[in-house]
Enzyme design. Structure first.
Site, PDB file in Angstrom:
ATOM      1  N   PHE A  78      15.659 -65.136  56.124  1.00  0.00           N
ATOM      2  CA  PHE A  78      16.235 -65.183  57.739  1.00  0.00           C
ATOM      3  C   PHE A  78      17.502 -64.542  57.784  1.00  0.00           C
ATOM      4  O   PHE A  78      18.077 -64.371  58.816  1.00  0.00           O
ATOM      5  CB  PHE A  78      16.094 -66.459  58.136  1.00  0.00           C
ATOM      6  CG  PHE A  78      14.526 -67.051  58.327  1.00  0.00           C
ATOM      7  CD1 PHE A  78      13.616 -66.249  57.832  1.00  0.00           C
ATOM      8  CD2 PHE A  78      14.288 -68.392  58.961  1.00  0.00           C
ATOM      9  CE1 PHE A  78      12.374 -66.814  57.930  1.00  0.00           C
ATOM     10  CE2 PHE A  78      13.196 -68.637  59.196  1.00  0.00           C
ATOM     11  CZ  PHE A  78      12.057 -67.987  58.608  1.00  0.00           C
ATOM     12  N   LYS A  79      18.109 -64.594  56.536  1.00  0.00           N
ATOM     13  CA  LYS A  79      19.719 -64.263  56.470  1.00  0.00           C
ATOM     14  C   LYS A  79      20.277 -65.182  57.670  1.00  0.00           C
ATOM     15  O   LYS A  79      20.151 -66.418  57.735  1.00  0.00           O
ATOM     16  CB  LYS A  79      19.945 -62.685  57.009  1.00  0.00           C
ATOM     17  CG  LYS A  79      19.324 -61.923  55.934  1.00  0.00           C
ATOM     18  CD  LYS A  79      19.954 -60.504  55.815  1.00  0.00           C
ATOM     19  CE  LYS A  79      19.066 -59.954  54.340  1.00  0.00           C
ATOM     20  NZ  LYS A  79      19.705 -58.351  54.245  1.00  0.00           N
ATOM     21  N   ILE A 101      19.565 -51.680  51.993  1.00  0.00           N
ATOM     22  CA  ILE A 101      19.111 -53.237  52.838  1.00  0.00           C
ATOM     23  C   ILE A 101      19.389 -52.975  54.335  1.00  0.00           C
ATOM     24  O   ILE A 101      20.488 -52.489  54.670  1.00  0.00           O
ATOM     25  CB  ILE A 101      20.182 -54.209  52.099  1.00  0.00           C
ATOM     26  CG1 ILE A 101      19.552 -54.413  50.681  1.00  0.00           C
ATOM     27  CG2 ILE A 101      20.097 -55.493  53.129  1.00  0.00           C
ATOM     28  CD1 ILE A 101      20.611 -55.773  49.921  1.00  0.00           C
ATOM     29  N   GLU A 155      17.068 -54.981  44.614  1.00  0.00           N
ATOM     30  CA  GLU A 155      17.422 -54.554  46.030  1.00  0.00           C
ATOM     31  C   GLU A 155      18.424 -53.520  46.030  1.00  0.00           C
ATOM     32  O   GLU A 155      19.711 -54.156  45.770  1.00  0.00           O
ATOM     33  CB  GLU A 155      17.603 -55.758  46.921  1.00  0.00           C
ATOM     34  CG  GLU A 155      16.581 -56.622  47.078  1.00  0.00           C
ATOM     35  CD  GLU A 155      16.855 -57.624  48.285  1.00  0.00           C
ATOM     36  OE1 GLU A 155      16.064 -57.753  48.984  1.00  0.00           O
ATOM     37  OE2 GLU A 155      18.171 -58.209  48.640  1.00  0.00           O
ATOM     38  N   HIS A 176      22.364 -63.006  45.852  1.00  0.00           N
ATOM     39  CA  HIS A 176      22.103 -61.969  46.813  1.00  0.00           C
ATOM     40  C   HIS A 176      23.009 -60.924  47.078  1.00  0.00           C
ATOM     41  O   HIS A 176      24.267 -61.515  46.895  1.00  0.00           O
ATOM     42  CB  HIS A 176      21.735 -62.797  48.307  1.00  0.00           C
ATOM     43  CG  HIS A 176      20.741 -61.727  49.235  1.00  0.00           C
ATOM     44  ND1 HIS A 176      21.439 -60.778  49.917  1.00  0.00           N
ATOM     45  CD2 HIS A 176      19.712 -61.439  49.442  1.00  0.00           C
ATOM     46  CE1 HIS A 176      20.862 -60.075  50.754  1.00  0.00           C
ATOM     47  NE2 HIS A 176      19.608 -60.520  50.190  1.00  0.00           N
TER      48      HIS A 176
HETATM   49  O1  G3P Z   1      16.922 -60.581  51.070  1.00  0.00           O
HETATM   50  C1  G3P Z   1      16.132 -59.450  51.640  1.00  0.00           C
HETATM   51  C2  G3P Z   1      17.116 -58.141  51.999  1.00  0.00           C
HETATM   52  O2  G3P Z   1      18.199 -58.265  51.664  1.00  0.00           O
HETATM   53  C3  G3P Z   1      16.160 -56.759  52.689  1.00  0.00           C
HETATM   54  O3  G3P Z   1      16.878 -56.923  53.787  1.00  0.00           O
HETATM   55  O4  G3P Z   1      16.555 -56.213  56.045  1.00  0.00           O
HETATM   56  O5  G3P Z   1      16.289 -54.407  54.069  1.00  0.00           O
HETATM   57  O6  G3P Z   1      14.500 -56.169  54.562  1.00  0.00           O
HETATM   58  P1  G3P Z   1      15.877 -55.958  54.824  1.00  0.00           P
END
Ligand code: G3P
Length: 217
Positions: free
Chosen positions: A5-6, A141, A136, A88
């Site tokens: 959910f950040k 992101i 990631e 993260h």
């Molecule tokens: O923790 C998940 C994230 O960093 C990826 O974010 O918005 O690109 O799905 P998003």
């Protein structure tokens, strides 16, 4: 699938519980495993409201006691969460701290999801034997192009390289994952699942997006 959910405004206060309930509904309807990762201040409320796995977005390397303002693995477990993200991209810590957090978390029976921004970092952090490594690329992101399209090689390489070093560690991928097609591609590339955020949290119809995302699982 883990939905982070950040700290989006969309999940402030009671909205975190509402989104977690939608995730639970889709999980029940489809049989897909969906875990939620609300802001730390909403962990207890979310964990009390749903039966799906709830993870913290972070823990600090502190034991219970004189640790004002720190988030201990013990307090995360006690409020009903079953796991935690560590390192993260938006909350990075030194490798040594990752190791401490994994150890303390395992001692509290928390599932650990350690994030890594590159294959090399993933391989290096696999030595701590977290339950999951989530790769990631930071530049993807929050964007509209999934890592599985923009950089499929990083997913494949992380899976191969992490398994070479430590077979016990499962691999997730994330960044820009927004559709069931992206999730299917992640699985085809060898990932055990996905970690995602904006595609769900910022969606107009979160239920519809969730349903599409898990259609490949
Ligand atoms: O923790 C998940 C994230 O960093 C990826 O974010 O918005 O690109 O799905 P998003």
């Amino acid at each position: 699938m883990i939905v982070n959910f950040k700290a989006y405004r969309e999940v402030d206060g009671a909205a975190a519980v509402e989104l977690a309930k939608k995730c639970q509904q889709v999980s029940e309807e489809t049989g897909a495993c969906i875990a939620v990762c609300p802001p730390v201040v909403s962990l207890a409320a979310v964990a009390a409201a749903v039966d799906i796995p709830v993870l913290s977005q972070n823990v600090d390397p502190r034991a219970p006691g004189s640790a004002t303002g720190w988030v201990t693995p013990s307090m995360v477990r006690s409020c009903g969460a079953i796991g935690t993200l560590i390192n993260h991209s938006e909350h990075k810590v030194d490798a040594e701290v990752v190791g401490e957090c994994v150890e303390l978390s395992l001692g509290c029976d928390l599932t650990t999801v350690v994030c890594a921004d590159t294959v090399d970092t993933a391989v290096s952090l696999a030595r701590f034997t977290p339950d999951f490594i989530a790769v990631e690329p930071p530049e993807l992101i929050g964007g509209d192009i999934s890592v599985t399209t923009a950089n499929p090689r990083i997913v494949e390489s992380t899976v191969e390289s992490v398994k070479d070093v430590n077979k016990a560690v499962r691999v997730l991928c994330g960044a820009g994952v927004k559709t069931g097609k992206d999730v299917a591609a992640a699985i085809d590339l060898g990932a055990d699942g996905v970690l995602l955020a904006s595609g769900v949290v910022k969606a107009k119809d979160q239920y519809a997006v969730l349903t599409d995302l898990v259609s490949a699982l």
